[in-house]
Design an enzyme around this catalytic site. Sequence first.
Site, mmCIF file in Angstrom:
data_model
loop_
_atom_site.group_PDB
_atom_site.id
_atom_site.type_symbol
_atom_site.label_atom_id
_atom_site.label_comp_id
_atom_site.label_asym_id
_atom_site.label_seq_id
_atom_site.Cartn_x
_atom_site.Cartn_y
_atom_site.Cartn_z
ATOM 1 N N SER A 148 5.851 37.681 10.228
ATOM 2 C CA SER A 148 7.026 37.088 10.902
ATOM 3 C C SER A 148 8.171 37.009 9.895
ATOM 4 C CB SER A 148 6.661 35.669 11.361
ATOM 5 O OG SER A 148 7.836 34.937 11.658
ATOM 6 N N TYR A 161 2.445 27.248 9.488
ATOM 7 C CA TYR A 161 2.653 28.604 10.036
ATOM 8 C C TYR A 161 3.400 29.470 9.019
ATOM 9 C CZ TYR A 161 4.470 32.242 13.237
ATOM 10 O OH TYR A 161 4.811 33.432 13.836
HETATM 11 P P1 NAP Z 1 1.498 35.047 22.341
HETATM 12 O O1 NAP Z 1 2.393 35.590 23.405
HETATM 13 O O2 NAP Z 1 1.301 33.575 22.240
HETATM 14 O O3 NAP Z 1 0.080 35.778 22.459
HETATM 15 C C1 NAP Z 1 -0.932 35.383 21.593
HETATM 16 C C2 NAP Z 1 -2.105 36.344 21.724
HETATM 17 O O4 NAP Z 1 -3.066 36.000 20.706
HETATM 18 C C3 NAP Z 1 -2.810 36.243 23.055
HETATM 19 O O5 NAP Z 1 -3.338 37.520 23.354
HETATM 20 C C4 NAP Z 1 -3.942 35.254 22.745
HETATM 21 O O6 NAP Z 1 -5.077 35.401 23.598
HETATM 22 C C5 NAP Z 1 -4.293 35.675 21.338
HETATM 23 N N1 NAP Z 1 -4.957 34.664 20.535
HETATM 24 C C6 NAP Z 1 -4.513 33.416 20.229
HETATM 25 N N2 NAP Z 1 -5.413 32.794 19.444
HETATM 26 C C7 NAP Z 1 -6.439 33.666 19.257
HETATM 27 C C8 NAP Z 1 -7.668 33.599 18.566
HETATM 28 N N3 NAP Z 1 -8.031 32.505 17.879
HETATM 29 N N4 NAP Z 1 -8.489 34.686 18.610
HETATM 30 C C9 NAP Z 1 -8.145 35.795 19.301
HETATM 31 N N5 NAP Z 1 -6.983 35.921 19.974
HETATM 32 C C10 NAP Z 1 -6.152 34.852 19.951
HETATM 33 O O7 NAP Z 1 1.987 35.486 20.870
HETATM 34 P P2 NAP Z 1 3.204 36.450 20.445
HETATM 35 O O8 NAP Z 1 4.459 35.671 20.528
HETATM 36 O O9 NAP Z 1 3.087 37.764 21.125
HETATM 37 O O10 NAP Z 1 2.879 36.627 18.887
HETATM 38 C C11 NAP Z 1 2.032 37.670 18.425
HETATM 39 C C12 NAP Z 1 2.149 37.758 16.920
HETATM 40 O O11 NAP Z 1 3.514 37.988 16.538
HETATM 41 C C13 NAP Z 1 1.719 36.504 16.171
HETATM 42 O O12 NAP Z 1 1.115 36.862 14.954
HETATM 43 C C14 NAP Z 1 3.035 35.791 15.894
HETATM 44 O O13 NAP Z 1 2.951 34.927 14.781
HETATM 45 C C15 NAP Z 1 3.915 36.995 15.616
HETATM 46 N N6 NAP Z 1 5.340 36.733 15.786
HETATM 47 C C16 NAP Z 1 5.862 36.426 17.026
HETATM 48 C C17 NAP Z 1 7.222 36.215 17.142
HETATM 49 C C18 NAP Z 1 7.871 35.900 18.467
HETATM 50 O O14 NAP Z 1 9.104 35.647 18.482
HETATM 51 N N7 NAP Z 1 7.150 35.903 19.578
HETATM 52 C C19 NAP Z 1 8.045 36.309 16.022
HETATM 53 C C20 NAP Z 1 7.486 36.607 14.792
HETATM 54 C C21 NAP Z 1 6.137 36.833 14.697
HETATM 55 P P3 NAP Z 1 -5.173 34.602 25.014
HETATM 56 O O15 NAP Z 1 -4.246 35.312 25.952
HETATM 57 O O16 NAP Z 1 -6.589 34.735 25.433
HETATM 58 O O17 NAP Z 1 -4.738 33.199 24.742
#
Ligand code: NAP
Length: 256
Positions: A148, A161
């Site tokens: 991130s 985080y």
């Molecule tokens: P999200 O929409 O909340 O989706 C999270 C995903 O991770 C879901 O598929 C969830 O499964 C799964 N998950 C959560 N805990 C888990 C565990 N313990 N074991 C296995 N799977 C797990 O997240 P996102 O926003 O797409 O973020 C994805 C990545 O990008 C993360 O690493 C986040 O830190 C990074 N990121 C995101 C942003 C942003 O703006 N969104 C920015 C920077 C970085 P379920 O559906 O079964 O819950």
Amino acid sequence: MSHDTPFDLQGRVAIVTGGSRGIGGAIALGLARAGASVVVNYAANAAAAAGVVGEIGAGGGRAIPIQADVGDLAQHGRIVAAAREAFGRIDILVNNAAVTKREPFLDATPDAWGRTVDVNLKGAYFLSQATARVMAGQRSGKIINISSVHDDRPMADNSVYNITKAGLVMLTKSLALELAERGIQVNCVSPGAILTDETRDRTSDPFRRSRVLEKIPANRVGDPSDVVGAVLLLASPASDYITGTTVYVDGGMLLK
Ligand code: NAP
């Protein structure tokens, strides 16, 4: 070594943790479109995982869902076994799953520290180890960690985080150094503000959205599909001489 089709992933097998929604879902679909067979890992939401697997199948690709908590190291064996049983090998691991628990530093509890570190950092480290052992036998592999912009710029009230994401950058460099001679490249992709379930509240409220946009030179919130290109590069033979690096996909956020 030269490659005639450097972005082609035909015959490759990928595992995407948290591949059922958001950025992980877009990555799973993108890898499948490039030809890879995909293991779609998820924590709890089986319907979302089935949706991604179904979409890949409808497009002529191959995918399976696997429920496993990446924060529980005892469950990693099932992910690796599922990939090998279904597709025979593992070429690409995308450590995408992460959790966050917002709390001011002065209120932080050991519980939040443990869970966030277990999923975001320890889970990525040991799942990388389990898959790298398979990749080492194949003398090739790609590990991509989704970090991130907060690996560089701290987000207030989210210190644990931030720390796990900064740790992922050093995890990337450390594994890249040790695995290079085995033909395994390890890289990191660090997104900025991307519209997913995790960020929907922040980005849909007009006031909060304008505060977010002030920080983004591109003047828009990213879509999960914006992250896919960098991952495809780092998953493909085009990146065979790239290792230990971090690509920021942030619309210029780190420039401000
Ligand atoms: P999200 O929409 O909340 O989706 C999270 C995903 O991770 C879901 O598929 C969830 O499964 C799964 N998950 C959560 N805990 C888990 C565990 N313990 N074991 C296995 N799977 C797990 O997240 P996102 O926003 O797409 O973020 C994805 C990545 O990008 C993360 O690493 C986040 O830190 C990074 N990121 C995101 C942003 C942003 O703006 N969104 C920015 C920077 C970085 P379920 O559906 O079964 O819950």
